[in-house]
Design an enzyme around this catalytic site. Structure first.
Site: not given
Length: 305
Positions: A52, A216, A226
């Protein structure tokens, strides 16, 4: 915030984990604010990986914890290793080398959990077991887990270990539900009925392995989240309706959907915005009914037989 036991261990972890992948993009003061906000919300679990930010996320986190004066025993640190540029590497030497680098960057003497980052098809279970045993004996790592692996990959490694694996990190969101779809569409000639992971959801429940859900809110890496996506208008409408009804944000509803599953999953949240973290954390106070849970599932474009 509710806490659960991580796998068959004595670790009591918050239902939400702060995923620190994006911390490399913060300055030190911003990182301190994110970490302190997380702690104030009851988040005691922080998820890292050696890749990361090329290690910068761990470096900033370690310095932030030091300057905040947070006691090491007050937090639970997990990091991952195994992904290298262009290939995966679960060799003993690389695992040991990676952990030393992780500990140095985090400014700590030990990890509570080390997770192998995605499966390496060339891994030798005996070699991984030797690395784990050495890390445990030295006190550098207390527990171990895996990510994105199927049941037989877990079984293969577990057969060489003296202690149980605690966690399996898997992608899950309302727009990415293959491990749920396959269990609902058993023996059907449908796209959702394809068993892509060997029944990993049910396997982890049977073996008391905690599923840690990553991304998520994600559809896929190329499509993004989304929220506001034209392909998920029905889902966003349902999220808005439930959010307004319960007085929370749509993000909180999306996380509550994951937490509602009886597998007692731990959701990894990657936001680096304190206010958004506060909104998301309200998911822990929401209990969706079966009807609400399935309504969200169906509005995401899924179907029930």
């Amino acid at each position: 915030m509710e806490k659960i036991t991580l796998g068959p261990s004595d670790l009591r972890v918050s239902r939400l984990s702060l995923g620190c992948m994006r911390m490399a993009g913060l300055d030190l003061e911003a990182a301190k604010e994110v970490i302190q906000t997380s702690l104030d919300l009851g988040i005691n679990f922080f998820d890292h990986a050696d890749i990361y930010g090329g290690g910068q996320s761990e470096r900033i986190f370690g310095q932030a914890i030091k300057e905040l004066g947070i006691k090491r025993e007050a937090i639970i640190l997990q990091s991952k290793c195994g992904i290298r540029r262009g290939f995966f590497d679960f060799s003993k030497d690389y695992i040991l080398q990676s952990v030393d680098g992780i500990l140095e960057r985090l400014q700590t003497d030990y990890l509570d959990v080390l997770v192998l980052h995605r499966p390496d098809t060339l891994f030798e279970p005996e070699e991984v077991a030797e690395a784990f045993k050495a890390l445990k004996a030295s006190g550098k790592v207390r527990h171990f887990g895996l990510s994105n692996v199927n049941p037989y990959q877990i079984e293969l490694l577990q057969s060489y270990l003296d202690e149980p694996l605690l966690a399996n990190q898997l992608q899950l969101s309302l727009a990415h539900t293959p491990m749920i779809d396959a269990g609902l569409q058993v023996n059907m000639l449908t796209e959702g009925g394809v068993n892509r992971d060997g029944g990993v959801l049910e396997y982890c429940r049977l073996k008391n392995i905690t599923i840690q859900t990553w991304s998520p809110f994600l559809i896929s890496l190329d499509k993004g989240t989304f929220f506001g996506h034209p392909d998920y208008e029905a889902l966003n409408k349902t999220l808005e309706e439930l959010a307004n009804e319960k007085g929370v944000s749509p993000e909180a509803i999306a996380i509550a959907w994951i937490l509602r599953h009886p597998a007692k999953m731990q959701a990894i949240i990657g936001s680096m915005k304190p206010e958004r973290l506060k909104n998301i954390a309200k998911a822990c106070d929401i209990h969706l009914t079966r009807e609400e849970w399935y309504k969200l599932y169906l509005s995401a474009g899924n179907f029930l037989p």
